[in-house]
Design an enzyme around this catalytic site. Structure first.
Site, short mmCIF file in Angstrom:
data_model
loop_
_atom_site.label_atom_id
_atom_site.label_comp_id
_atom_site.label_asym_id
_atom_site.label_seq_id
_atom_site.Cartn_x
_atom_site.Cartn_y
_atom_site.Cartn_z
CD GLU A 102 -1.78 2.32 1.67
OE1 GLU A 102 -1.57 3.23 0.83
OE2 GLU A 102 -1.72 2.49 2.89
CB CYS A 129 -1.47 6.95 2.57
SG CYS A 129 -2.40 5.79 3.56
#
Length: 1004
Positions: free
Chosen positions: A759, A793
């Site tokens: 990720e 993020c």
């Protein structure tokens, strides 16, 4: 339950009341008028009601004929789909072509504006004063409330305050010419001989844009500062100030504001507060308030209402897994109201009572209880909402003479929120007015003792079959861990307490943990508080290649036994670790405040997410751990099942140091893999907490190994090692792609093609449509961009605003940003704290300079002097898709603002980066929302809310393109990435005979 004699008197009075207003209907339910027809349709058709009220909500933002026409079609379909009362004007004009649309626009506009005016005493001071005078001629007093609950900046809060001061100045001039409303003796210059002629209600949170129970003291002080100015003006007029109660979130703040203001002006009698009977806390709150008044020997006034935010409070509590704060049976609120009204009347010597209700049973009960208790008439009055229940208010005027109308004043745009609440209230199935005047319910039922109704309804609920959710393997269903609740004093007090406790543990040295044993090295790195780098939290032993090799060997040796451990047993270790974390929630949160600079709520959410991963993946493994039969042909059995891959390297980031670390590690462990865990170098104490939690859970030796170390020393060694079968990584795109590239190479002795779960970054955009609710959009964008200093993020780093609302949005966004403060994150008054370390600070500042060259600065905040890795909150306008700060991940508090000509361009720009992680849109256009669902290509799209804070199970998290490899943490298929599927096929035929299974595809 009331005694039967009193209840009989209440019922008889109620019947008399109904008799006195027989044949009358409130204008709301007059089917001869457009509003009455709209209400009638809404009560008959739930879907129409939803669309109608949502249309009313968006209506003020439809500032052009084109927008209005589009939204009418999107909400109600074409003319042939609409109820006749809506489309008649258009149909009549239909023969004139497009003129029909213009007629429909005009008809709806005038009718919705008329509907709003029904509930608003005036949009201007002149109009309000004129209508107040009319009411007084009819015998009605008023309490005036300025509309506009959502203030987003100091400027807006100041405007709200000044609106009150100007209104009071106007009323000061007018009240001299007003005669006091007639009463029984007393001062003829006062209403009813005792009450001030000027009476206002103030919503406290409109006085401070950042009111938040997390910063309890700061919120109280800021609200009190402006409330005091209003109250001084009220006292000039010998007026009355009522402090309104709002959502449950702000209840304790508002009560504290009232108490402090009352003690400042203890001898002035005309200060009141609203209490809400539908709150389960309200009995205690009332008792506490009366005890406080007696203790301090002050006179108080309580306006008791049922409560207007039932749906909101229930939804919020359910979303956060808190106890629902409101009664869930309508009659419980009615019973509570009567109980609390009696308590106030019994204490009439110290507490004046304003009975605010349209319910004839409630009004009758108050009248009879007051009579029984010999309460003087100057100690209680009745209040109803302006524009509603006209027959009820006339009936009260006849019987009691003392009735005050709650009269909102101000612009129609902020008035729409108030209007929608009133419409929802009156069309609810349990609305007293609806039952009394729209449905002609039996009077006996309407006048029943609510305590009796409650017993009957509770019994009926108990008799209904319960909807049961079952978890796998006999476990309870998964539920997210409850969020921190700063309305609770114990939660507010827990953070300073545990931060202080954590500080007593500073200075320790943290070892590696390999094969169940602590391993110390001479290579140490300090970990520090980013808000105060001179505060060293601890020393972290660093692993070299030898120690990493030892950890891999330990994991490899432990793997066969762990692989063959029953999935249920593996899951139980996770459940034990979850319980261990739950016991330490505030302590683990306090470490996050100090080691990485998270705000209180952000820190707590990180820990609860870690618990959620443990609980969810445990249940998922039990579900996936049972072999599944595939195919149904007789004579064979095919079983599909999973087995782990081997040794997993888990490489974690610093921004969610417990949650993401625990998510990746627990997924690997519960699926049967053994883990070598490398935490981030700047959050390694939090990384050590995984060791402590898994140790407490009793995890076997070698299954989890903790190897903090310098990436430059041991990172490649870990990734390249032939005994690593799986790498779970969360971090930057550059590092993720480098891992993917290196892991593709096969080394001698390597048994598996390495599986990569990666990720990576994001360049996330939120679109602000031309019909967006800016009261919602502005604070959500600010939070998405600058919560935890923008170091998520998922954070919003681009906001794409449609041209039509650009200027208004930017003005409000910048004004709200200016109200925030940057400072140490352990102080809840600070919106933003320090960034992670000196490298992050340098990089973010460089990007801010790039942004200044590419665009222009809309806002740059001040930062504290002295130490700490502080960077300004920076908002940059004039950015285009080709600019670097519109393309590159910054990972800090720098927001690029882009001005799009239309929605199509906004979608195009949103998709114009190499990332596809999160995105958001604020819009009230059904067509635009549908288009965003189809074409806004991100892993997690958030509609009309912030774009951070994904919850396990509810919002499985992860993106595609350069944001990741398409995995969804916290989702139903995440564990599959940690395992290999296998199929075993058995021929069950023996010498022509085959046992027939229950689910075989057999002949009939």
């Amino acid at each position: 339950m009331l005694n039967s004699e009193l209840n009989t008197k209440i019922v008889n009075r109620g019947k008399e009341f109904f008799g006195s207003i027989s044949g009358e209907k409130p204008s709301l339910f007059n089917k001869g008028a457009w509003m009455g027809k709209a209400m009638d349709w809404s009560m008959q058709n739930e879907q129409f009601k939803i669309q109608m009220f949502r249309f009313v909500d968006v209506f003020p933002s439809l500032t052009t004929s084109k927008l209005l026409t589009e939204h009418i079609r999107e909400y109600f379909g074409n003319e042939q789909d609409m109820p006749a009362f809506m489309s008649t004007g258009a149909k009549v004009a239909g023969m004139l072509g497009s003129f029909g649309g213009a007629v429909l626009n005009k008809v709806l506009t005038s009718n919705i504006e008329e509907m709003a005016r029904q509930f608003i005493v005036g949009e201007t001071t002149k109009e309000a004063v004129k209508n107040l005078e009319k009411l007084r001629k009819d015998g009605f007093a008023a309490v005036v409330d300025v509309l506009g609950e959502a203030t987003l900046s100091e400027e807006e809060a100041e405007v709200y305050t000044n609106t009150y001061l100007e209104l009071l100045e106007a009323l000061k001039k007018e009240q001299g010419s007003w005669k006091g409303l007639p009463g029984k003796g007393g001062d003829p210059g006062l209403d009813w001989g005792h009450a001030p002629k000027v009476n206002i209600a103030v919503k406290p949170t409109a006085l401070f844009c950042l009111a938040n129970p997390q910063d309890f003291e700061g919120s109280v002080v800021a609200i009190l500062d402006r409330m005091r100015r209003i109250f001084k003006k009220v006292m000039e007029l010998n007026g009355f100030l009522c402090i309104d109660m709002e959502s449950y979130r702000h209840k304790e703040i508002i009560l504290e504001v009232f108490r402090r203001l009352k003690l400042e002006y203890r001898d002035y009698p005309h200060l009141g507060i609203v209490l809400q009977a539908y709150l389960k806390d309200n009995d205690k709150d009332l008792d506490d308030l009366l005890a406080w008044a007696k203790e301090h020997k002050v006179q108080i006034s309580v306006r008791l209402v049922k409560g207007a935010y039932w749906d909101y409070e229930t939804v919020k509590a359910k979303q956060n897994d808190w106890e629902v704060p409101v009664w869930t049976i309508k009659a419980e609120s009615d019973a509570a109201y009567e109980r609390q009204a009696r308590k106030i009347l019994e204490n009439h010597q110290i507490c004046h009572f304003a009975c605010a209700s349209h319910n004839i049973r409630t009004i009758s009960a108050v009248m009879e209880m007051a009579r029984e208790l010999n309460v003087p008439e100057d100690r209680y009055e009745f209040q109803v909402l302006y524009g509603m229940a006209e027959p009820v208010r006339k009936g009260i005027l006849k019987v009691a003479g003392r009735i005050r109308l709650y009269a909102p004043y101000g612009n129609m745009v902020p008035g729409m929120g108030y209007l929608v609440r009133r419409l929802l209230e009156n069309t609810a199935n349990e609305s007293f007015l609806r039952q009394s005047f729209a449905e002609d319910a039996q009077i006996e039922r309407l006048l029943e003792d609510p305590a009796v109704t409650v017993e009957r309804e509770r019994a009926a609920r108990a008799a209904k079959p319960k909807k049961e959710r079952k978890g796998p393997g006999g476990l309870s269903p998964f539920n997210n861990e409850a969020m921190v609740d700063f309305t609770r004093a114990d939660h507010r007090a827990a953070f300073p307490k545990h931060i202080a406790q954590v500080r007593t543990q500073l200075g320790k040295t943290y070892p590696l943990f390999v094969n169940g044993k602590e391993v110390r090295t001479n290579d140490l790195i300090p970990t520090v508080n980013p808000n105060k780098p001179s505060e060293v939290l601890g020393q972290i032993c660093q692993a070299g290649t030898k120690e990493v090799g030892d950890a891999i060997a330990a994991a490899k040796a432990a793997f066969p036994a762990w692989r063959d451990t029953d999935p249920r047993t593996r899951a139980e270790y996770l459940l034990k670790a979850a319980q261990a974390a739950r016991k330490r929630l505030f302590e683990l949160s306090a470490w996050q405040v100090l080691e990485i600079g998270k705000q209180w709520d952000q820190a707590y959410a990180d820990v609860t997410e870690a618990i959620d991963f443990l609980e969810y993946y445990a249940r998922e493994m039990i579900r996936l751990g049972q072999p599944q039969r595939v195919g149904h042909a007789p004579g064979e059995l095919n079983h599909y099942f999973y087995e782990p891959k081997g040794v997993a390297a888990v490489i974690a980031p610093w921004n969610f140091p417990l949650a993401i670390s625990m998510g990746m590690a627990s997924a690997a462990i519960v699926t049967g893999n053994c883990v070598v865990f490398k935490p981030s170098g700047i959050t390694s104490i939090i990384g050590w907490h995984l060791v402590e939690l898994f140790r407490e859970a009793g995890l076997p030796e070698g299954v989890f190994n903790f190897t903090p170390g310098r990436g430059s020393v041991m990172g490649d060694y870990l990734v390249d090692h032939p005994d690593i079968s799986l790498i779970a990584f969360t971090g930057s795109m550059e590092t993720g792609l480098r891992i993917i590239e290196r892991a593709a190479k096969v080394y001698p002795g390597q048994a598996n093609v390495k599986k990569i779960i990666s990720e990576m970054g994001g360049k996330n955009a939120i679109i602000i449509d031309d019909d967006a609710d800016l009261d919602e959009a502005v604070p959500h964008v600010l939070y998405s961009a600058f919560g935890f200093q923008g170091q998520k993020c998922s954070a919003c780093s681009r906001v794409i605003v449609l041209d039509a609302v650009y200027d208004k949005f930017i003005e409000r966004l910048v004004s709200m940003a200016k109200a925030t403060k940057v400072g140490p994150s352990e102080d809840p008054a600070n919106y933003m704290g320090a960034v992670a370390d000196d490298k992050a600070m340098k990089s973010i500042k460089e990007y801010a300079e790039i942004g200044k060259r590419e665009g222009h600065v809309l806002y740059e905040s001040p930062v504290p002097a002295g130490e700490g890795y502080f960077v300004p909150m920076t908002i940059i306008g004039g950015i285009k898709p080709e600019h670097r700060i519109a393309q590159e991940e910054i990972f800090g508090p720098v927001l690029a603002v882009m001005r799009a000509k239309d929605f199509d361009q906004a979608i195009e720009w949103a998709n114009s980066t190499q990332f596809a992680l999160t995105g958001g849109i604020f819009s009230r256009s059904p067509e635009h929302l549908a288009k965003a669902r189809r074409e806004f290509r991100v892993g997690n799209l958030y509609i009309n809310r912030n774009n951070t804070g994904a919850l396990v199970e509810r919002q499985p998290f992860g993106g595609a393109r350069m944001s990741g490899v398409g995995t969804k943490a916290g989702g139903p298929d995440y564990l599959l990435h940690f395992m290999d599927p296998r199929v075993v096929t058995e021929n069950t035929m023996r010498r022509g005979f085959a046992p027939i299974e229950e689910d075989d595809d057999w002949v009939d």
